[in-house]
Design a protein around this motif. Structure first.
Motif, PDB file in Angstrom:
ATOM      1  N   TRP A   1       8.775  14.646  -5.934  1.00 27.21           N
ATOM      2  CA  TRP A   1       9.221  14.052  -7.019  1.00 27.21           C
ATOM      3  C   TRP A   1       9.756  12.881  -6.284  1.00 27.21           C
ATOM      4  N   GLN A   2      10.197  12.586  -5.652  1.00 26.27           N
ATOM      5  CA  GLN A   2      10.519  11.486  -4.788  1.00 26.27           C
ATOM      6  C   GLN A   2       9.183  10.278  -4.347  1.00 26.27           C
ATOM      7  N   PHE A   3       9.531   9.536  -4.899  1.00 24.19           N
ATOM      8  CA  PHE A   3       8.775   7.867  -4.174  1.00 24.19           C
ATOM      9  C   PHE A   3       8.988   7.145  -3.304  1.00 24.19           C
ATOM     10  N   PRO A   4       8.063   6.923  -2.407  1.00 27.63           N
ATOM     11  CA  PRO A   4       9.066   5.773  -1.940  1.00 27.63           C
ATOM     12  C   PRO A   4       9.767   4.300  -2.526  1.00 27.63           C
ATOM     13  N   ALA A   5      10.989   4.148  -1.657  1.00 27.21           N
ATOM     14  CA  ALA A   5      12.016   3.198  -1.977  1.00 27.21           C
ATOM     15  C   ALA A   5      11.089   1.884  -2.967  1.00 27.21           C
ATOM     16  N   GLU A   6       9.622   1.463  -2.910  1.00 24.96           N
ATOM     17  CA  GLU A   6       9.247   0.516  -2.171  1.00 24.96           C
ATOM     18  C   GLU A   6       8.454   0.163  -3.759  1.00 24.96           C
ATOM     19  N   VAL A   7       8.106   1.635  -4.513  1.00 25.48           N
ATOM     20  CA  VAL A   7       7.446   1.933  -5.457  1.00 25.48           C
ATOM     21  C   VAL A   7       8.380   0.833  -6.759  1.00 25.48           C
ATOM     22  N   SER A   8       9.825   0.922  -6.431  1.00 23.93           N
ATOM     23  CA  SER A   8      10.477  -0.111  -8.011  1.00 23.93           C
ATOM     24  C   SER A   8      10.165  -1.644  -7.981  1.00 23.93           C
ATOM     25  N   ALA A   9       8.898  -1.615  -6.667  1.00 24.24           N
ATOM     26  CA  ALA A   9       8.932  -3.311  -5.885  1.00 24.24           C
ATOM     27  C   ALA A   9       7.670  -3.518  -6.791  1.00 24.24           C
ATOM     28  N   VAL A  10       6.619  -2.782  -7.071  1.00 23.21           N
ATOM     29  CA  VAL A  10       5.361  -2.879  -7.612  1.00 23.21           C
ATOM     30  C   VAL A  10       5.166  -3.815  -9.390  1.00 23.21           C
ATOM     31  N   ASP A  11       4.450  -4.629  -9.491  1.00 21.53           N
ATOM     32  CA  ASP A  11       4.071  -5.574 -10.355  1.00 21.53           C
ATOM     33  C   ASP A  11       2.826  -5.213 -11.349  1.00 21.53           C
ATOM     34  N   VAL A  12       1.723  -4.341 -10.328  1.00 19.51           N
ATOM     35  CA  VAL A  12       0.841  -4.145 -10.844  1.00 19.51           C
ATOM     36  C   VAL A  12       0.199  -2.998 -10.055  1.00 19.51           C
ATOM     37  N   TRP A  13      -0.069  -1.884 -10.107  1.00 20.97           N
ATOM     38  CA  TRP A  13      -0.800  -0.485  -9.506  1.00 20.97           C
ATOM     39  C   TRP A  13      -2.302  -0.918  -9.645  1.00 20.97           C
ATOM     40  N   PHE A  14      -2.665  -0.201  -7.982  1.00 23.55           N
ATOM     41  CA  PHE A  14      -4.257  -0.806  -8.122  1.00 23.55           C
ATOM     42  C   PHE A  14      -4.713   0.792  -7.755  1.00 23.55           C
TER      43      PHE A  14
ATOM     44  N   PRO B   1       1.060  -1.343  -0.075  1.00 27.00           N
ATOM     45  CA  PRO B   1      -0.322  -0.134  -0.378  1.00 27.00           C
ATOM     46  C   PRO B   1       1.049   1.295   0.167  1.00 27.00           C
ATOM     47  N   PHE B   2       0.335   1.762  -0.828  1.00 26.40           N
ATOM     48  CA  PHE B   2       1.065   3.477  -0.801  1.00 26.40           C
ATOM     49  C   PHE B   2      -0.315   4.467  -0.661  1.00 26.40           C
ATOM     50  N   TYR B   3       0.670   6.245   0.481  1.00 24.01           N
ATOM     51  CA  TYR B   3      -0.996   6.525   0.329  1.00 24.01           C
ATOM     52  C   TYR B   3      -0.420   7.836   0.394  1.00 24.01           C
ATOM     53  N   ILE B   4      -1.402   8.664  -0.367  1.00 20.48           N
ATOM     54  CA  ILE B   4      -0.726  10.028  -0.941  1.00 20.48           C
ATOM     55  C   ILE B   4      -1.717  10.965   0.314  1.00 20.48           C
ATOM     56  N   GLY B   5      -0.678  11.433   1.512  1.00 21.65           N
ATOM     57  CA  GLY B   5      -1.455  12.621   1.431  1.00 21.65           C
ATOM     58  C   GLY B   5      -1.883  13.123   1.092  1.00 21.65           C
ATOM     59  N   LYS B   6      -2.447  14.412   2.108  1.00 15.35           N
ATOM     60  CA  LYS B   6      -3.669  15.558   1.454  1.00 15.35           C
ATOM     61  C   LYS B   6      -2.559  16.889   0.611  1.00 15.35           C
ATOM     62  N   ASP B   7      -1.132  16.936   1.665  1.00 18.76           N
ATOM     63  CA  ASP B   7      -0.296  17.411   0.937  1.00 18.76           C
ATOM     64  C   ASP B   7       0.686  16.952  -0.241  1.00 18.76           C
ATOM     65  N   GLY B   8      -0.225  15.978  -0.915  1.00 18.95           N
ATOM     66  CA  GLY B   8       0.932  15.892  -1.980  1.00 18.95           C
ATOM     67  C   GLY B   8       1.979  14.369  -1.991  1.00 18.95           C
ATOM     68  N   GLY B   9       1.888  14.076  -0.848  1.00 25.54           N
ATOM     69  CA  GLY B   9       3.189  13.685  -0.813  1.00 25.54           C
ATOM     70  C   GLY B   9       2.609  12.122  -0.491  1.00 25.54           C
ATOM     71  N   TRP B  10       4.021  11.574  -0.958  1.00 31.08           N
ATOM     72  CA  TRP B  10       3.496   9.659  -1.437  1.00 31.08           C
ATOM     73  C   TRP B  10       4.075   9.366  -0.264  1.00 31.08           C
ATOM     74  N   ARG B  11       3.216   8.497   0.762  1.00 33.07           N
ATOM     75  CA  ARG B  11       4.220   7.960   1.556  1.00 33.07           C
ATOM     76  C   ARG B  11       4.755   6.148   1.717  1.00 33.07           C
ATOM     77  N   SER B  12       5.166   5.524   2.476  1.00 35.35           N
ATOM     78  CA  SER B  12       5.980   4.662   2.332  1.00 35.35           C
ATOM     79  C   SER B  12       4.761   3.188   2.755  1.00 35.35           C
ATOM     80  N   PRO B  13       4.834   1.987   2.595  1.00 33.83           N
ATOM     81  CA  PRO B  13       4.559   0.768   2.443  1.00 33.83           C
ATOM     82  C   PRO B  13       3.372   0.987   4.409  1.00 33.83           C
ATOM     83  N   GLU B  14       4.383   1.146   5.185  1.00 30.89           N
ATOM     84  CA  GLU B  14       4.341   1.305   6.370  1.00 30.89           C
ATOM     85  C   GLU B  14       3.040   2.408   7.395  1.00 30.89           C
ATOM     86  N   ILE B  15       3.060   3.576   6.774  1.00 24.33           N
ATOM     87  CA  ILE B  15       2.279   4.366   6.751  1.00 24.33           C
ATOM     88  C   ILE B  15       0.892   4.053   6.218  1.00 24.33           C
TER      89      ILE B  15
END
Length: 351
Positions: free
Chosen positions: A79-92, A44-58
């Motif tokens: 302009w920077q995504f959590p490192a785990e983004v590179s492991a995604v095989d398919v986005w939902f 899971p990846f959470y985009i806060g109301k401030d527009g920032g992408w947060r890690s699977p942990e958050i």
């Protein structure tokens, strides 16, 4: 069997942030239950109301609590995504409203060259903008209510232009009519108006939300919905109906328990239900949608007319939302529906 990493993207910078969280919680539950748990790993990846992408942990914290995080210690680096983004095989992606289902995020995911659930840029953007949507529907020959397209500059113009605009709306549509921001969901900023004073106030209100506004003629009709699933050969679900006691299906009615009632399947003549299903698929194809969409109609019982209202390319997706419930009634349980959407995303990407 190697599991596919499913990047569940939710939250977002829109007024439907909390609705997105609710949808994502249901999808996460379906992905982590059998048999989906044997095929997929949730990221899971959470985009806060401030527009920032947060890690699977958050993101997992938000999914567990069901509550948005409003304050973060760090400022977002968009302009920077959590490192785990590179492991995604398919986005939902399950982002409702602007900055989520309007083609912006879809363009970003397209650039990542990773498959994702739902329509691509064209279908998403045209499906979000009610004016563009209605122009496509008209070109496709789909009957709809009369409407007038308005810009913010016309509303917030000098004293000579604005009265002429209101004269035009009154002559073309009459009262009652509905004033809507062109690019918002969940009935935000929508007003039903019956007088000149209400029209002026509603136009000013809608202009505060969007620079494009649509004014639609009111119609006495039943509100019918149909779910569509697929890519090049989509299928339609049974149709459902929404009833309510309020003046129209506004934000409060949509999201207040007990304010609206659903009937699935809708009590309609078989010929009318079939016509709605056919037109739902026609609308889906006209906008080049993919994966899923909910198509809303007006059924004017007194005349037998079926008028298309709008399409929603990322509809609410909780286990009790209208879209999945129409498929449950059509024979596809919620977990299987989630699986089918992922498989459709993979198939479209491969082609």
């Amino acid at each position: 069997m190697t599991k596919l990493n499913v990047g569940l993207l939710f939250g977002g910078c829109s007024g439907e942030h909390e609705v997105s969280i609710s949808s994502a919680r249901s999808i996460a539950q379906a992905l982590t239950a059998e048999p989906n748990a044997q095929k997929y790993k949730l990221l899971p990846f959470y985009i806060g109301k401030d527009g920032g992408w947060r890690s699977p942990e958050i993101a997992q914290q938000v999914l567990s609590s069901g509550t948005a995080i409003s304050v973060f210690e760090e400022k977002p680096n968009r302009w920077q995504f959590p490192a785990e983004v590179s492991a995604v095989d398919v986005w939902f992606p399950m982002l409702h409203g602007p900055n989520g289902e309007d083609g912006t995020v879809q363009g970003l995911l397209k650039l990542m060259q990773v498959p994702f659930v739902g329509s691509e840029v064209l279908g998403s953007s045209a499906g979000m903008d009610k004016i563009a949507m209605k122009m496509v529907f008209a070109q496709a020959g789909l009957p709809q209510v009369n409407y007038v397209a308005v810009t913010r500059s016309q509303v917030w113009s000098n004293a000579c232009v604005f009265p002429k605009l209101c004269d035009e709306i009154e002559s073309q549509l009459g009262y009652p009519c509905f004033v809507k921001p062109a690019n918002l969901g969940s009935s935000v900023g929508i007003s039903k108006v019956r007088t000149r004073a209400e029209l002026e106030a509603a136009l000013d209100n809608a202009a505060s939300y969007d620079r494009r506004i649509i004014v639609e003629a009111g119609v006495v009709a039943r509100e019918i919905e149909c779910a569509v699933l697929g890519n090049e050969q989509p299928k339609a679900s049974v149709v459902g109906e929404i009833t309510f006691q309020s003046d129209f299906y506004d934000y409060e009615t949509k999201y207040t328990v007990g304010e609206a009632e659903w009937f699935i399947p809708a009590d309609l003549p078989p010929s009318v239900a079939s016509e709605i299903q056919e037109r739902a698929i026609q609308a889906f194809m006209a906008l080049d949608c993919a994966g899923l969409a909910r198509v809303d109609f007006f059924y004017v019982e007194s005349t037998g007319e079926v008028l298309i209202n709008e399409i929603n390319t990322l509809p609410g997706f909780t286990a009790t939302s209208m879209y999945p419930q129409m498929w449950v009634t059509s024979g596809i349980p919620y977990p299987e529906l989630v699986d089918q959407l992922i498989q459709l995303a993979l198939a479209r990407h491969t082609k």
